[in-house]
Design a protein around this motif. Structure first.
Motif, PDB file in Angstrom:
ATOM      1  N   THR A 113       0.589  -1.188  -0.103  1.00 44.81           N
ATOM      2  CA  THR A 113      -0.168   0.022   0.091  1.00 44.81           C
ATOM      3  C   THR A 113       0.959   1.269  -0.117  1.00 44.81           C
ATOM      4  N   PRO A 177      -7.984   8.943  -5.874  1.00 44.68           N
ATOM      5  CA  PRO A 177      -8.702   7.668  -5.548  1.00 44.68           C
ATOM      6  C   PRO A 177      -7.709   6.533  -5.335  1.00 44.68           C
ATOM      7  N   GLY A 181      -7.791   4.268  -2.456  1.00 45.29           N
ATOM      8  CA  GLY A 181      -8.063   2.803  -2.619  1.00 45.29           C
ATOM      9  C   GLY A 181      -6.587   2.125  -1.764  1.00 45.29           C
ATOM     10  N   PHE A 184      -7.679   1.996   1.770  1.00 44.70           N
ATOM     11  CA  PHE A 184      -8.896   0.869   2.167  1.00 44.70           C
ATOM     12  C   PHE A 184      -8.014  -0.465   2.312  1.00 44.70           C
TER      13      PHE A 184
END
Length: 204
Positions: A113, A177, A181, A184
């Protein structure tokens, strides 16, 4: 500044001349930001010099090896080597501290991430090396993150064609975004990790 511009122009000519390998080596040496190199790769696809998926493949290989290089330096050289030579690969001590803090807080999942989060993504390989994270795990997580990054910027470079240098403006609507994402995915990872840890403690 004109000298720097001339050097950058020569680098792009070198990348164009080598085609796929130019993209790979351009990403490995990291003299130019990866987004720019990949966007230029998209331009080469647009020009018909290379094909899209070949560019993605070599872009991924180059991106992964660039991070493996930093990982190996961190793993086998440690902080003393990073402090002494980090400036040559555009890594400051503050970057190291920031990335290490994220790694200690979120664990191995940040290797994936963190690639999509500004500042962190440039140095996240360092704490993985310092912690001697298994090379295979580091490589898998890095590859999974580099693939979509390569696809995005090569595609955008292709869409821009001769205006590929405007990649920052073109990529802006996608960055937020992507960050959301990534956040998340990181949240899901932390929840799953917490649940598994709790179950392990209950069984003990």
């Amino acid at each position: 500044m004109s000298v720097i511009s001339d050097i950058v122009a020569q680098l792009f000519q070198w990348i164009q001349g080598l085609g796929y390998f130019g993209i790979m080596f351009g990403l490995m040496v990291e003299v130019i930001p990866s987004e720019i190199v990949l966007a230029y790769g998209g331009f080469l696809v647009y020009s018909g010099d290379i094909n899209f998926w070949g560019a993605v493949l070599f872009g991924t290989i180059g991106g992964v090896f660039a991070q493996l290089f930093i990982y190996w330096i961190s793993r086998y050289g440690g902080r003393p080597v990073l402090k002494r030579f980090g400036k040559y690969i555009f890594i400051k001590e503050s970057h190291i501290d920031h990335a290490e803090s994220w790694f200690n807080k979120y664990g191995a999942g940040i290797i994936f991430t963190g690639r999509f989060i500004p500042v962190v993504r440039h140095a996240i390989s360092i704490p993985a090396g310092l912690a001697k994270m298994p090379t295979w795990r580091f490589t898998v997580l890095t590859t999974l993150a580099v693939i979509p990054w390569s696809i995005l910027f090569i595609f955008l470079g292709y869409q821009l064609g001769g205006q590929w240098e405007q990649i920052d403006e073109k990529a802006s609507p996608y960055i937020v975004p992507i960050i959301l994402g990534a956040a998340f995915v990181l949240l899901v990872y932390l929840v799953v990790k917490a649940v598994l840890t709790r179950r392990k403690k209950m069984r003990a």
